[in-house]
Design an enzyme around this catalytic site. Structure first.
Site, mmCIF file in Angstrom:
data_model
loop_
_atom_site.group_PDB
_atom_site.id
_atom_site.type_symbol
_atom_site.label_atom_id
_atom_site.label_comp_id
_atom_site.label_asym_id
_atom_site.label_seq_id
_atom_site.Cartn_x
_atom_site.Cartn_y
_atom_site.Cartn_z
ATOM 1 N N LYS A 116 33.432 60.795 59.586
ATOM 2 C CA LYS A 116 34.697 60.496 58.910
ATOM 3 C C LYS A 116 34.875 61.475 57.754
ATOM 4 C CE LYS A 116 37.195 56.627 56.691
ATOM 5 N NZ LYS A 116 37.073 55.234 56.179
ATOM 6 N N SER A 167 40.669 52.122 58.055
ATOM 7 C CA SER A 167 40.965 53.529 57.831
ATOM 8 C C SER A 167 40.132 54.480 58.673
ATOM 9 C CB SER A 167 40.753 53.848 56.352
ATOM 10 O OG SER A 167 39.371 53.741 56.018
ATOM 11 N N SER A 218 37.469 48.700 57.007
ATOM 12 C CA SER A 218 37.776 50.015 57.583
ATOM 13 C C SER A 218 36.832 50.508 58.668
ATOM 14 C CB SER A 218 37.848 51.076 56.483
ATOM 15 O OG SER A 218 39.079 50.986 55.798
#
Lengths: 99, 472, 487
Positions: C82, C157, C181
């Protein structure tokens, strides 16, 4: 709790966020809407409740006073938008801190 | 108060002092604090540059130095303490917040004795220093660009806040001097004002004598020496008195001290109230101290300047003034005690340290043994003062006493010295005539004897012989 | 050949690498091909790191050749990271324009541990800007699409990391979970997503959103893989003062749920907007667990209704401080035309931050500002205490809590972008575990109409083993496994 345009302006300045045209109203409305939901916190009796700032209890986490290698000047400045003579460069400062 | 104004004003002064703690590495990262004189941005890492993702880790030594300082300042150490973030934007503050302490400082409620009076300490807390802004020749206010050096960013700072208990510029200065002596004694900081290790800010206001109310205060900054502190406060007291007496009002503001102009000037009026949005620093677990740990630290405290001063007076018969001069630099007081321990007499030892070492003191000291031999030699008449200075110079350069004093001894032989005296009298009839006209003018003749002896003559004996011959 | 490589688990691939049936370089090449083929549609990656990956794969092959003893299970396994994990010399932007071009001079601890283990870095995955969002539509670059239905969001997210695993574009990935997330996108993409106790994995080098809530964890295709990656990431780190030093014992992973008490929090089954399909899938999953020997008990988390409100004070307040460093001085975006420092601050932060980040910065700044601190921030911290106590009390009655991860399946792109509060409600079942710092797992339960549903398991602090044990038991008993979407 609703937020006025003046409050939006004040908060935006505190957060150093430039506002685009029309955003004062936009944020006043949106933030007021969110705060309306948040206001339900007022229904909770927290009189005798201590606050939780950190959720896993830890204490006295410290390191020894030992020197570790620093970055080189070149590495420190590598991402800088503007650098000169080993310094980061910033614009005139006189108005940097209006509150 | 020492201000020649119409009203009898009373000065009310509180101090805020920031002290760089003598750690090897920074407050929250391993970067070296030894950056003075180094090129900009060479002592930084992701933490003190405020790079994304970096996290602070508390330097244990900084905490201990703060605790020791707080104890030396007679503060109550809090058993539970934490760090908070103080949020504001400024280009020398890389993270946009300073890690500091807000509602639970490490210690509170202490005092320090200054000139026989207790000045209350409000709180002592730990925080991190900012970076430095450099302006190419221009003043901060007018420069078009500024330069940021983050070598200093994250250096451990101790903030000491006093109550407004000081009543004159001299007291303010004495407070800072006393604080410096104390911090140096316990090894918490070099506390050198010129190097910025100790930054004193004075909150200054005045009120009519006898009033209980506090006047509007100004906060004085940019003070780089004890002398500047005294002058800045003095100037500000006068300025405020003049403002009030001419019917004006003192504005609450920050004022800088201009060394070249010897005056204070307005830096920024606080027309916008600051809103620092303090909240608990989530990246650092709180600290709590066990009584036993605090007691152990307290036990390690060396004798503090006030106690030492009292002892020097009581045990060695020094004047309070001399004792204060010696203890202001802990190392000098130590040298004094060592020299006395080697058998030198206290008063001449103190006089030599205060008169010959203190004025140019910058950290180097003679070995105690050699210096004691020198003081004793002078007392015994083996050396005169000039020779003593020469020997001291050599001792300071690292020579042993034997080497330092080689070839130097005072000419105290009556016969040899008498021959020199006689020659001087014969060769200088005009000066002899001056003396006869004015018998107090013997100095030039002693000087000639000293010169003729190549500096070795015992000046006292030379004077005696001269008088003996001239007055015969 | 290629599907065998891109649709497999870490455990399977590790075996094949050790048996020399495939090389790390071949495994990398298969993934590069897959990404080339499908990422135009999924858009999981913000940027790829082909040269770095090639070097790491070659090094992994050397390690594998040198001996099969002591080769780390992640050696040679392709991973997606990420975009919030600082990766040395690789552009890392937290999905934000304000960090465009930023190349960190250091590795996040999570990244460093993967590097040491010999994993192969495919690239940085898309996410909501500064991890603020539940759909990956708040990325400063582009939205990521759900591999199961490209008109839908992958959740957020960590949407890019979830989608990459679901699309066969990485064997596993890492993400961060502040309000859900990791777990919510895992649920919406049919992957296994897990975050341990707060402080189990170091946050050092994780670009901060809300420090007291940020957790790090993996996306994988099985509970077993999840345990492997967590074991690699976890452990004390002297660079993060909130990362604790306690052993992680996952040896009971395969012990089943017989004798375990599973708590069903009443309030979690009554949240507004819970879809019928999700209800059905979770009810079935609970039946499976019961069949497998678990004892079900009803528990209560009475302050659930206040979780969202507390979260939307604490998280924005912390982020308003954490994001103050983006000031155009040392890195990232800056306005060269600004004439003063203030002008540069205002312009940089106006242009560099997207709408959601700006909204939260305003909210958080307001909540901390003079006169409002007690009413908002202090109040929220106290409610946080109550929420934590709710869980403590529930865990007096059960070993782990089971619920849906998300009240809905993946929703349409654009469906919630106009209504921030509706978007925030996506996290209503996940943010409690973040506020209380508890291990939280999401794993696929039976899909509804071809769209994945996530089963959430929450366990007490420091008891990651229990959540994973329950997850593993469900996986074995149900036969529902994380699958790669047919693209």
């Amino acid at each position: 709790m609703t937020l006025s345009r003046d409050q939006v302006r004040h908060v935006a300045l505190l957060a150093r966020l430039g506002l685009k045209d029309g955003e004062e109203d936009f944020y006043a409305e949106q933030l007021s809407h969110i705060l309306e939901h948040i206001d339900r916190l007022g229904q909770v009796d927290t009189e005798a409740i201590p606050p939780t700032a950190q959720v896993v209890e830890m204490r006295n986490v410290m390191r020894d006073d030992v020197i570790q290698p620093s970055l080189t000047q070149e590495e420190a400045l590598a991402n800088a938008p503007e650098a000169r003579d080993g310094f980061f460069v910033v614009k005139a400062i006189q108005d940097a801190d209006p509150g | 108060m020492s201000v020649d104004t119409k009203t009898d004003w009373e000065a009310v002064i509180g101090m805020e002092v920031h002290v760089q703690l003598a750690t090897r590495s920074k407050m929250f990262c391993g970067c070296s604090t030894d950056y003075l004189g180094q090129p900009p941005n060479t002592h930084t890492c992701p933490v003190c540059l405020g790079l994304p993702g970096s996290l602070p880790v508390i330097n244990r030594r900084a905490v201990e130095l703060l605790l020791t300082s707080a104890m030396a300042l007679n503060c109550e150490v809090q058993e539970f303490t934490k760090f908070d973030r103080k949020n504001y934007f400024y280009p020398d503050l890389p993270k946009g917040y300073q890690v500091s302490q807000y509602d639970l400082p490490m210690s509170r409620h202490g005092w320090i004795e200054v000139g026989g009076k207790r000045v209350r300490i409000t709180r002592v807390h730990l925080e991190e220093d900012t970076g430095k802004l450099v302006h190419a020749g221009d003043a901060l206010q007018s420069a078009e660009t500024s330069f940021v050096d983050l070598n200093r960013s994250g250096t451990p700072l101790m903030e000491i806040v006093s109550e407004p208990d000081l009543r004159s510029a001299t007291e303010a200065r004495d407070f800072a001097v006393e604080l410096r002596a104390l911090l140096r004694t316990i090894g918490a900081s070099e506390a050198d004002m010129e190097k910025g290790h100790l930054r004193a800010e004075a909150n200054v206001s005045i009120r009519p004598h006898g009033s209980d109310e506090l006047g509007v205060k100004t906060e004085l900054k940019n003070i780089n020496s004890f002398r500047a502190l005294q002058r800045a406060v003095d100037f500000e007291l006068r300025r405020q008195a003049e403002v009030l007496e001419s019917g004006g009002k003192v504005v609450q503001e920050t004022r800088g001290w201009s060394e070249p102009e010897q005056r204070t000037f307005s830096q920024r009026t606080k027309e916008f109230a600051q809103d620092y949005r303090y909240f608990p620093e989530p990246d650092l677990p709180p600290l709590s101290f066990e009584r036993a740990h605090l007691d152990a630290l307290a036990k390690e405290l060396p004798e503090l300047p006030a106690a030492r001063r009292a002892r020097l007076v009581a045990r060695h018969g020094l004047s309070a003034y001399d004792a204060a001069l010696l203890t202001a630099e802990a190392e000098l007081a130590t040298l004094f005690e060592q020299v006395v321990g080697h058998g030198a007499e206290a008063k001449p030892a103190a006089n030599w340290i205060i008169g010959e070492i203190l004025p140019a003191y910058s950290g180097s000291l003679p070995a105690a043994g050699g210096f004691a031999a020198l003081v004793k030699g002078i007392a015994a008449g083996t050396f005169n003062r000039e020779q003593g200075r020469t020997i001291l110079g050599r001792l300071l350069d690292g020579a042993g006493f034997e080497e330092a004093s080689a070839g130097l001894s005072q000419l105290s032989d009556q016969g040899e010295l008498a021959a020199i005296v006689d020659r001087v009298l014969v060769e200088n009839p005009k000066i002899v005539a001056d003396y006869r006209a004015n018998p107090s003018a013997i100095g030039p003749l002693v000087g000639l004897v000293m010169k003729a002896s190549g500096g070795t003559a015992n000046p006292g004996l030379a004077r005696e012989l001269l008088k003996d011959r001239l007055d015969r | 050949m290629s599907e065998e490589l891109t649709h497999a688990t870490i455990a399977e691939l590790h075996g094949r690498l050790r048996r020399k049936e495939v090389s790390a370089v071949e495994l990398l090449e298969a993934h590069e091909k897959r990404i080339d083929a499908v990422d135009g549609e999924v858009k999981a990656y913000l940027r790829r790191t082909p040269e770095l990956a090639r070097r790491q794969a070659e090094e992994a092959d050397r390690r594998l050749a040198a001996g099969d003893h002591g080769v780390h299970p992640l050696t040679g396994i392709p991973v997606a990271i990420k975009d919030v994990f600082c990766t040395k010399d690789v552009e890392t932007t937290a999905g934000s324009r304000i960090l465009a071009g930023f190349k960190p001079p250091y590795d996040a601890t999570a990244v460093a541990r993967l590097r040491e283990a010999g994993a192969v870095f495919l690239g940085m995955t898309n996410c909501d800007e500064f991890a603020m969002g539940s759909s990956t539509e708040n990325s400063g670059y582009w939205p990521t699409h759900n591999p199961w239905d490209s008109t839908r969001v992958p959740g957020g997210s960590s949407g890019g990391s979830a989608a990459a695993v679901a699309a066969g574009e990485a064997v596993f990935s890492i993400g961060s979970d502040t309000g859900g997330s990791i777990r919510q996108p895992a649920a919406l993409t049919g992957t296994v997503g897990f975050k341990g106790t707060y402080g189990r994995v170091s946050r050092h080098g994780l670009i901060a959103f809300a420090s007291s809530l940020d957790h790090v964890g993996p996306f994988t295709r099985s509970i077993d893989d999840c345990a492997t990656v967590l074991g690699t990431l976890a452990g004390h780190d002297p660079l993060d003062s909130t990362c604790f030093d306690r052993p992680l014992d996952l040896s009971t992973l395969n012990d089943g749920v017989k004798g375990l008490k599973l708590g069903l929090p009443r309030e979690y089954f009554e949240v507004a907007g819970m879809e019928e399909g999700v209800k059905r899938s979770i009810a079935e999953a609970i039946d499976v667990l019961k069949e497998a020997g678990a004892e079900l008990v009803e528990v209560s988390l009475p302050h659930t209704d206040y979780g969202l409100a507390a979260y939307y004070i604490v998280a924005p307040a912390e982020c308003s401080s954490n994001l103050a460093r983006y000031d155009g001085v040392r890195y990232g975006l800056s306005d060269p035309k600004a004439e003063t420092v203030l002008e540069n601050y205002l312009n940089t932060r106006r242009e560099g931050f997207g709408a959601e980040v700006r909204r939260r910065l305003m909210l958080g700044t307001y909540a901390l500002s003079s006169g409002y601190y007690d009413a908002y921030y202090l109040k929220a911290m106290k409610v946080r205490t109550l929420i934590k106590r709710d869980f403590d009390e529930a865990f007096q009655k059960c070993d782990a809590i089971v619920s849906a991860t998300s009240p809905t399946v993946a929703f349409k792109i654009g469906e919630k972008t106009g209504d921030p509060l509706a978007m925030y409600l996506c996290d209503v079942l996940t943010l409690g575990a973040d506020l209380a710092g508890l291990p939280g797992l999401s794993l696929p339960s039976r899909a509804e109409d071809g769209l994945p549903v996530g089963l959430q398991v929450i366990s007490p602090q420091f008891r990651e083993d229990l959540a994973l044990q329950v997850g593993r038991a469900y996986e074995m008993a149900s036969g529902v496994l994380a699958e790669v979407a047919p693209l």
